[in-house]
Enzyme design. Structure first.
Site, PDB file in Angstrom:
ATOM      1  N   GLY A  31       1.025  -1.682  -0.064  1.00 34.66           N
ATOM      2  CA  GLY A  31      -0.467   0.463   0.296  1.00 34.66           C
ATOM      3  C   GLY A  31       0.970   1.184   0.250  1.00 34.66           C
ATOM      4  O   GLY A  31       0.406   2.424  -0.377  1.00 34.66           O
ATOM      5  N   ASP A  32       1.893   0.885   0.503  1.00 27.34           N
ATOM      6  CA  ASP A  32       2.958   2.314   0.562  1.00 27.34           C
ATOM      7  C   ASP A  32       3.620   2.691  -0.879  1.00 27.34           C
ATOM      8  O   ASP A  32       3.493   3.918  -0.951  1.00 27.34           O
ATOM      9  CB  ASP A  32       3.869   2.091   2.105  1.00 27.34           C
ATOM     10  CG  ASP A  32       3.094   1.230   2.664  1.00 27.34           C
ATOM     11  OD1 ASP A  32       2.286   2.207   3.523  1.00 27.34           O
ATOM     12  OD2 ASP A  32       4.204   0.849   3.805  1.00 27.34           O
TER      13      ASP A  32
END
Ligand code: ATP
Ligand code: MG
Length: 313
Positions: free
Chosen positions: A251-252
């Site tokens: 997600g980062d």
């Protein structure tokens, strides 16, 4: 400048074991020490996509020094401030071939003077800059800290992205962040509604947009992601399939990819594809992939307009 803020980063100590037996002596076959923390992940991915990146936030003690050194070796400029007293935490990850067991430390608390210094250090950010506020905050910090850090840079025209959970995210929305990126579990927890379809992701995204977010990107793991853009258009894209080493941090990487894609073209659908490409490439590599690998995945991803009812048009 592309600036990330990680208020409670870590050094991650990953031990690979043939098997893990609680209560006994376990001998690891391999060990690795790597920079950790959500904003730190964003910084590492954005740097690999060719952006000049500054990693800020709090880091202290010999572990904080080691974290800054490791990032500098990757070409990331560092501007961490000491949180007050205490060392940056070491988080331990135990891989036994089947599962990952994580032991996460609380990390040092940050003094009020440290928060003030951090806020002042962002005073130079405005139009043409990106500010990413990611992850949890140190023990004792209030839930309004991301709103406080986002307000000035956003008002001066910086593109502010917030990737956080619960009240920490909700209280940042008044600053009108450029991007928020909940995953489906985080979005479900915010509004008490399951987010198991593109239509439900779109409905939840609309609530975050109504509360102040400009673009809302809902990541849905292997299923891909939904983007509700500032102009009200909505897109969905499916993730490429592949063998996942570890999706922790995907997600980062997606946040970094979306912002890099936006900076390259200023259009929502291609930025969504960049986000998915970076997220999936990270998941397949189990850590930061090269920029070239991300570009290779781009060709496999198509963003399709999503109708209000959730059908792909
Ligand atoms: N199993 C997978 N297969 C392919 N792509 C994946 C997979 N898991 C994640 N991704 C990619 O990464 C993106 C973000 O993943 P995810 O929704 O898991 O983020 P997240 O839960 O916020 O992760 P984290 O907070 O650990 O960084 C997805 O939209 C997708 O592009
Ligand atoms: Mg996440």
């Amino acid at each position: 400048m592309f600036c990330t803020v990680t208020c409670n980063p870590s050094l991650d100590y990953t031990l690979s074991l043939p098997s893990l037996c609680v209560g006994q002596v376990n001998r690891a076959a391999a060990a690795a020490l790597t920079p950790g923390g959500k904003g730190v992940n964003v910084a590492r991915m954005a740097r690999r996509l060719g952006l000049p990146v500054r990693a800020a936030g709090f880091a202290g003690g010999f572990t904080g020094d080691a974290l800054a050194r490791a990032l500098a070796e990757e070409g990331v400029e560092t501007a961490f401030l000491a949180p007050g007293t205490g060392c940056t935490r070491i988080n331990v990850k135990l891989l036994d071939g089947r599962t990952a067991t994580e032991l996460n430390a609380p990390g040092p608390a940050a003094a009020e003077s440290a928060w003030e210094a951090l806020e002042s250090s962002l005073a130079g950010l405005g139009a043409g800059d990106v500010l990413v506020l990611s992850g949890s905050v140190p023990p004792g910090a209030g839930q309004g800290v991301y709103g406080r850090l986002a307000a000035g840079p956003a008002a001066r025209g910086a593109l502010v992205a917030v990737d956080a959970e619960g009240p920490l995210l909700l209280q940042a929305l008044a600053a009108r962040p450029f991007l928020v990126k909940p995953n489906r579990e985080e979005l479900a927890a915010l509004f008490g509604q399951p987010v198991d379809t593109f239509a439900r992701a779109r409905a939840g995204a609309a609530r975050l947009q109504a509360a102040g977010a400009r673009h809302v990107l809902v990541s849905m793991g292997a299923d891909g992601a939904v983007l509700l853009a500032e102009d009200g258009t909505c897109y969905a894209a499916v993730a490429p399939s592949g063998a996942v080493r570890s999706a922790v941090g995907a997600g980062d990487a997606m946040v970094a990819g979306f912002l890099a894609g936006w900076l390259a073209g200023g259009a929502p659908a291609p930025a969504l594809c960049w986000g998915i490409a970076a997220g999936s490439a990270w998941a397949f590599a189990g850590g930061p992939p090269s920029g070239e690998t991300v570009r290779r995945f781009l060709g496999q991803i198509a963003a399709k307009p999503l109708a209000t009812g959730g059908e792909i048009e």
